[in-house]
Scaffold this active site. Sequence first.
Site, PDB file in Angstrom:
ATOM      1  N   GLY A   1     -24.677  42.311  26.407  1.00 43.82           N
ATOM      2  CA  GLY A   1     -25.320  42.008  25.125  1.00 43.82           C
ATOM      3  C   GLY A   1     -26.170  40.762  25.277  1.00 43.82           C
TER       4      GLY A   1
ATOM      5  N   ILE B   1     -25.431  37.544  25.153  1.00 48.53           N
ATOM      6  CA  ILE B   1     -24.911  36.483  26.032  1.00 48.53           C
ATOM      7  C   ILE B   1     -24.884  36.977  27.480  1.00 48.53           C
ATOM      8  CG2 ILE B   1     -22.929  34.989  26.539  1.00 48.53           C
ATOM      9  CD1 ILE B   1     -22.294  35.061  23.498  1.00 48.53           C
TER      10      ILE B   1
ATOM     11  N   ARG C   1     -13.279  36.017  24.925  1.00 46.33           N
ATOM     12  CA  ARG C   1     -12.029  35.802  24.190  1.00 46.33           C
ATOM     13  C   ARG C   1     -10.858  35.980  25.162  1.00 46.33           C
ATOM     14  NH1 ARG C   1     -14.700  33.721  20.958  1.00 46.33           N
ATOM     15  NH2 ARG C   1     -14.903  34.124  18.724  1.00 46.33           N
TER      16      ARG C   1
ATOM     17  N   GLU D   1      -4.611  30.709  22.212  1.00 45.75           N
ATOM     18  CA  GLU D   1      -5.194  29.369  22.046  1.00 45.75           C
ATOM     19  C   GLU D   1      -4.630  28.684  20.811  1.00 45.75           C
ATOM     20  OE1 GLU D   1      -9.650  30.539  23.392  1.00 45.75           O
ATOM     21  OE2 GLU D   1      -9.517  29.308  21.608  1.00 45.75           O
TER      22      GLU D   1
ATOM     23  N   HIS E   1     -12.387  26.097  25.344  1.00 44.54           N
ATOM     24  CA  HIS E   1     -13.232  26.882  24.430  1.00 44.54           C
ATOM     25  C   HIS E   1     -14.450  26.066  23.951  1.00 44.54           C
ATOM     26  CE1 HIS E   1     -13.117  30.569  21.551  1.00 44.54           C
ATOM     27  NE2 HIS E   1     -14.353  30.227  21.856  1.00 44.54           N
TER      28      HIS E   1
HETATM   29  C1  GLV Z   1     -17.227  31.291  19.975  1.00 45.73           C
HETATM   30  O1  GLV Z   1     -16.297  31.571  20.652  1.00 45.73           O
HETATM   31  C2  GLV Z   1     -17.928  32.229  19.176  1.00 45.73           C
HETATM   32  O2  GLV Z   1     -17.498  33.384  19.042  1.00 45.73           O
HETATM   33  O3  GLV Z   1     -18.977  31.865  18.622  1.00 45.73           O
END
Ligand code: GLV
Length: 319
Positions: free
Chosen positions: A156, A158, A238, A267, A285
């Site tokens: 996607g 990212i 995640r 987390e 994170h």
């Molecule tokens: C961060 O982890 C987000 O989903 O923006």
Amino acid sequence: MTHVYVPRTLTDAAMTAVRDLGHPVVVGGEEPPTRDALLRDVAGAVAVVCTLTERIDAEFLDAAGPGLKVVANTAVGYDNIDVPAATARGVRVTNTPGVLDGATADLTMALILAAGRRVLEGDRLLREQTPWVWGPRMLLGLDLSAGASLGVIGYGRIGRAVARRAKAFDMRILATPTSSSLTEEDRLGVRFVELPELLEQADVVTVHCPLTPATRHLIDADALRRMKSTAILVNTARGGIVDERALVAALRAGDIAGAGLDVFDGEPKVDPELLTLENAVLTPHIGSAGTATRERMCRLSVSNVAEVLAGRDPVTPVN
Ligand code: GLV
């Protein structure tokens, strides 16, 4: 008048924008509120600007009451939100796609390089004042530019931003097939392969899919067994996508060479065994934690609320 509830303090500019919405504002604080505080402070809210640390479920939505119009998540991932429960109550849900791709991709590269080139092992060696001298076999790691391949799970926004950066390091790119239509520029000469082949061939496997019931523990013991013993796993998506117990076992046994993790299942707790492993690089994170990026995320969340309160469609709707 019904209030806007902001459980975690946003950036200064975004807090000003929240106050400019024209509703009273109830702000939690810097730290995540307790569940009790969350349920108490949302009662009667017209809008919520939350973060990924708040669990937005049926109980929360019912505690808000029937006046709630929008929950704006200040994150692109929204696995913390029960979207069907919100939809059933007529509550719009929004997220912050597009504004954090670069920052998250940058951190992904940092983890790839740190784990691949053993940056933190070197740092620890010096800090512990271990005697050392340059040596031809010292701290050898993965050469990205010597034909190494990157396997992108989730091609996607990212994933593509990571692929663009990896191209600049002369990496060859593999990715799992995507349903979104891609321009020539997006394709970047990527070879699309199914997950088992990607795992078997990639020198670096990087995870960029959302956490859903279908992707929970997508990287399990079997997936890790398929990876090369010289390969590195990076996860900035995640924590729940990777079976952490299986990963610890694989890192311990040398079934894979290393891991770079920015996210963890459960987390903010981190598996204590992960903390003991030299070949794991761990960050808390911080994928989107660039100053400008956080500003954009917070402002987009507030814009989404403003649109819904004005009776319009949000900018980046989830439902
Ligand atoms: C961060 O982890 C987000 O989903 O923006």
